[in-house]
Write an enzyme that holds these catalytic residues in place. Structure first.
Site, mmCIF file in Angstrom:
data_model
loop_
_atom_site.group_PDB
_atom_site.id
_atom_site.type_symbol
_atom_site.label_atom_id
_atom_site.label_comp_id
_atom_site.label_asym_id
_atom_site.label_seq_id
_atom_site.Cartn_x
_atom_site.Cartn_y
_atom_site.Cartn_z
ATOM 1 N N TRP A 1 -18.195 0.457 6.240
ATOM 2 C CA TRP A 1 -18.075 1.696 5.467
ATOM 3 C C TRP A 1 -19.038 1.622 4.287
ATOM 4 C CZ3 TRP A 1 -15.806 6.427 4.622
ATOM 5 C CH2 TRP A 1 -15.872 6.915 3.308
ATOM 6 N N ASP B 1 -21.199 5.813 -2.163
ATOM 7 C CA ASP B 1 -22.255 6.069 -3.165
ATOM 8 C C ASP B 1 -23.362 5.012 -3.263
ATOM 9 O OD1 ASP B 1 -19.957 7.506 -3.675
ATOM 10 O OD2 ASP B 1 -19.785 6.887 -5.751
ATOM 11 N N ARG C 1 -15.069 6.467 -15.202
ATOM 12 C CA ARG C 1 -15.857 5.591 -14.325
ATOM 13 C C ARG C 1 -17.341 5.949 -14.214
ATOM 14 N NH1 ARG C 1 -12.061 8.166 -10.873
ATOM 15 N NH2 ARG C 1 -12.983 9.756 -9.528
ATOM 16 N N ASP C 2 -18.033 5.150 -13.391
ATOM 17 C CA ASP C 2 -19.389 5.375 -12.904
ATOM 18 C C ASP C 2 -20.447 5.326 -14.022
ATOM 19 O OD1 ASP C 2 -17.922 5.752 -10.611
ATOM 20 O OD2 ASP C 2 -18.119 7.922 -10.590
ATOM 21 N N TRP D 1 -12.870 3.732 3.850
ATOM 22 C CA TRP D 1 -12.969 3.329 2.447
ATOM 23 C C TRP D 1 -11.904 2.283 2.104
ATOM 24 C CZ3 TRP D 1 -10.033 3.351 -2.006
ATOM 25 C CH2 TRP D 1 -10.729 3.214 -3.221
ATOM 26 N N PHE E 1 -16.481 -0.373 -8.382
ATOM 27 C CA PHE E 1 -16.807 1.032 -8.159
ATOM 28 C C PHE E 1 -18.243 1.311 -8.614
ATOM 29 C CE2 PHE E 1 -12.524 3.495 -7.713
ATOM 30 C CZ PHE E 1 -12.178 2.697 -6.644
ATOM 31 N N GLU F 1 -17.880 12.998 -11.410
ATOM 32 C CA GLU F 1 -18.165 11.622 -10.971
ATOM 33 C C GLU F 1 -19.673 11.355 -11.062
ATOM 34 O OE1 GLU F 1 -14.621 10.627 -7.888
ATOM 35 O OE2 GLU F 1 -16.270 11.678 -6.957
ATOM 36 N N TRP G 1 -16.119 13.975 0.685
ATOM 37 C CA TRP G 1 -14.783 13.360 0.697
ATOM 38 C C TRP G 1 -13.782 14.149 1.532
ATOM 39 C CZ3 TRP G 1 -14.139 8.543 0.076
ATOM 40 C CH2 TRP G 1 -14.905 7.808 -0.831
HETATM 41 C C1 FRU Z 1 -17.685 8.948 -5.824
HETATM 42 C C2 FRU Z 1 -16.621 7.922 -6.170
HETATM 43 C C3 FRU Z 1 -16.866 7.328 -7.549
HETATM 44 C C4 FRU Z 1 -16.187 6.000 -7.472
HETATM 45 C C5 FRU Z 1 -16.491 5.588 -6.047
HETATM 46 C C6 FRU Z 1 -15.420 4.761 -5.398
HETATM 47 O O1 FRU Z 1 -17.844 9.158 -4.463
HETATM 48 O O2 FRU Z 1 -15.340 8.493 -6.078
HETATM 49 O O3 FRU Z 1 -16.396 8.150 -8.605
HETATM 50 O O4 FRU Z 1 -16.697 5.090 -8.389
HETATM 51 O O5 FRU Z 1 -16.663 6.791 -5.312
HETATM 52 O O6 FRU Z 1 -15.839 4.274 -4.160
#
Ligand code: FRU
Length: 481
Positions: free
Chosen positions: A27, A30, A155-156, A54, A88, A207, A294
């Site tokens: 899998w 991002d 996050r991110d 995932w 992540f 995100e 998603w």
């Molecule tokens: C975006 C996301 C991010 C997160 C990651 C988790 O697709 O949801 O916000 O860090 O995927 O896999």
């Protein structure tokens, strides 16, 4: 390893991409930690090492010198399920002046910044460093560098150099806005502002931010671009990426206007970010995104792998009317010979195509409606209508094979065209994806899972005169990714 799209009878059972990055048996979501160093593009990505859905997220790694041929590398960052958590998304920067202090013997540190998501679902920002050009990473011993401020979605992290003040800026998404932080050593961060309330689309969680300056080659003006992926709330349902163009003064981001702009109107271009440290980075950024949504990412029909990347793309700042937009073009060009196109285009006859291909043509901007119907012997078809009267493109995958889990979608993209100028189209058809670029207008990415290759094309138009010019088709070689 050589991959083939196996077929049972004439029904496909696997859909391995031929010229898009993916990881067989795994899998992938991002793209993460993109940087260019020592003539090499590094691509890290959300990876499940154990499965094709995932979960148990690590950072996978691959490298390329041309953005087309990718070499898989060992897993770069390992989840710490009993510690701060899974790895992540986030970015990476080349720390040329060793601001981080990790280098002791003149190395140039590469700093990866990412979220750790614990079993208890607490998200914090961490970092790791590499002193061997990105081949291996060491976790920073004092992680996290940013604790959770009491938010579910935090996050991110994506870092950029702010030359004017000689500091690093980090963008982190927090619910439906972005928080900006400053640091001089990449270790300690001070929050300076928030952006998002009252701006852009808010149909879902924000995100994967990316903040960077770009200078428009035509006007010489430098502006800042902020990419924000949003899920759900995209223009055609589910995941998509919006962008803002404006000013950033080292503390605050202020967009030029309050219009919502989408980087790609298709259903399957998400969580994209840009490479750090590439050549010509002041005027162009190299971008790649996850080619899924998603809505159905975990359920797409080929369970021998899931999750490919889009083609790498070049983003430039372009002046349009009174304002600016991001212009997106493919960052790669496949060296293959022209596929013979007989003089049938405007005679409504079908053209036999290779299995995977690119196609370029110019349409006269004369208000005509042109349909491209890509089909196969199983009577499956994917129909793209370029409607210059209503100024939109509609892509219909409701008869193109796989239909479950919300996949049966007709998606559209508005066309804001320049009067009198031909409409220049480039499109790329791989085993399970379609990408379309309209020069100076926008792009559109869609997954497709037909049960045999869409290797027949019929073009129809309601125009009385010939209106497709310079049609060029190229067979794209299997890059054996
Ligand atoms: C975006 C996301 C991010 C997160 C990651 C988790 O697709 O949801 O916000 O860090 O995927 O896999």
């Amino acid at each position: 390893m050589q991959q083939t799209s196996e077929q049972t009878g004439n029904q496909r059972t696997t859909w391995h991409p031929k010229f898009h990055f993916f990881k067989d048996g795994h899998w992938v979501n991002d793209p993460n930690g993109l940087f260019y160093f020592d003539n090499t593009y590094h691509l890290f990505f959300q990876l499940n090492p154990d499965n094709t859905v995932w979960g148990n997220i690590h950072w996978g790694h691959a490298v390329s010198t041309d953005l087309m041929h990718w070499e898989h590398k060992p897993t770069a960052l390992f989840a710490e399920p009993d510690g701060l958590g899974y790895i992540f998304s986030g970015g990476a920067v080349v720390d040329h002046h060793n601001a981080s202090g990790f280098a002791k013997q003149g190395e140039i540190p590469i700093i990866a910044t990412f979220t750790q998501h614990s079993k208890a679902e607490v998200q914090v920002q961490s970092m790791a460093y590499s002193l061997d050009g990105g081949a291996t990473f060491t976790m920073y011993e004092h992680n996290p560098v940013l604790p959770n401020p009491g938010l579910k979605d935090f996050r991110d992290p994506k870092v950029v150099w702010f030359a004017q003040d000689q500091v690093w800026i980090k963008a982190v998404v927090a619910g439906q806005c972005v928080h900006f932080y400053r640091s001089s050593d990449l270790r300690s961060w001070q929050k300076v502002s928030e952006f998002g309330q009252g701006y852009g689309a808010h149909g879902g969680v924000w995100e994967c931010p990316d903040l960077f300056p770009l200078t428009c080659s035509n006007t010489g003006r430098e502006l800042w671009v902020l990419l924000i992926s949003i899920n759900p709330g995209g223009p055609n349902g589910g995941s998509a990426t919006q962008y803002f163009i404006g000013h950033f003064d080292g503390q605050h981001f202020k967009p030029l206007d309050n219009e919502t702009r989408w980087l790609d109107y298709g259903t399957d271009c998400y969580a994209g970010i840009t490479w750090d440290n590439t050549p010509q980075i002041n005027t162009q950024r190299t971008y790649i995104a996850w080619m899924s949504n998603w809505l159905y990412a975990n359920k797409t029909p080929d369970n021998s792998w899931r999750g490919a990347m889009t083609l790498p793309r070049t983003l430039k700042l372009a002046q349009k009317g009174q304002g600016y937009v991001l212009d997106t073009t493919p960052a790669v060009s496949f060296a293959s010979s022209n596929w013979p196109v007989a003089d049938v285009v405007n005679e409504h006859k079908a053209i036999a195509l290779p299995d995977v291909y690119s196609m370029h043509f110019a349409l006269e901007n004369n208000g005509a409606v042109t349909t491209l119907s890509f089909s196969n012997d199983l009577n499956e078809q994917f129909i793209v209508t370029i409607d210059l009267q209503n100024k939109q493109i509609v892509a219909d995958r409701t008869q193109a094979g796989y239909q479950d889990n919300g996949f049966a979608i007709k998606a559209s993209m508005p066309l804001s065209l320049t009067e009198g100028e031909p409409v220049q189209i480039a499109l790329y058809m791989d085993t399970c994806s379609f990408e379309l670029f309209v020069a100076d207008v926008g792009c559109f990415t869609m997954l497709l899972f037909p049960n045999a290759s869409l290797n027949q094309l019929a073009i129809n138009t309601n125009s009385k005169s010939a209106n497709i010019n310079n049609l060029q088709i190229k067979k794209i070689d299997d890059l054996a990714l």
